[in-house]
Design a protein around this motif. Structure first.
Motif, PDB file in Angstrom:
ATOM      1  N   VAL A 162      38.504  33.899  44.713  1.00 47.14           N
ATOM      2  CA  VAL A 162      37.493  33.267  44.277  1.00 47.14           C
ATOM      3  C   VAL A 162      36.419  33.148  45.185  1.00 47.14           C
ATOM      4  N   VAL A 163      35.665  32.150  44.409  1.00 44.61           N
ATOM      5  CA  VAL A 163      34.261  31.949  44.692  1.00 44.61           C
ATOM      6  C   VAL A 163      34.045  30.657  45.156  1.00 44.61           C
ATOM      7  N   PRO A 164      33.896  30.164  46.631  1.00 47.79           N
ATOM      8  CA  PRO A 164      33.456  31.321  48.045  1.00 47.79           C
ATOM      9  C   PRO A 164      35.286  31.622  48.151  1.00 47.79           C
TER      10      PRO A 164
END
Length: 124
Positions: A77-79
């Motif tokens: 995932v981001v972050p």
């Protein structure tokens, strides 16, 4: 386990020496103790353990993972999100570490005396 005399304890393959090699640095027992409370993210551990640098936390976690005591899960995932959990072996090893922590909490005055004694010896 048999008692073959005092030489057995001195042997590098003696079980107690082997387990102390796993946990006998400054931060490993603290990280184990922190993870015993459940799954933790890196930043959470860093905040919970005062005085532990990011670099040292990374080293300890890598060693625990290498030794099979901690499971690391990375989420794409981001972050990026990474979680750490004790393995079954890590949970079993936490038991004697927790006993040592309880002993320390019950013997604060004695530990204070030892630390004072160490301090006065280093001044010599």
């Amino acid at each position: 386990m048999t008692d073959d005399g005092p030489g057995e304890v001195l042997d590098e393959r003696y079980p107690a020496r082997r387990v102390l090699n796993l946990i006998a640095d400054k931060w490993t027992p603290i990280v184990l103790y922190c993870l015993a409370g459940g799954t933790r993210r890196f930043g959470e551990m860093q905040r919970r353990i005062p005085g532990l640098s990011k670099k040292m936390l990374i080293q300890v976690l890598r060693g625990l993972e290498r030794d099979g005591l901690v499971h690391r899960e990375v989420f794409q995932v981001v972050p990026p999100k990474t979680e750490y959990t004790l393995t079954e072996l890590g949970r079993r090893l936490h038991e004697p570490v927790a006993m040592l922590c309880r002993w320390a909490a019950d013997h604060v005055e004695e530990l204070d005396a030892v630390e004072r004694n160490r301090g006065s010896k280093s001044a010599i």
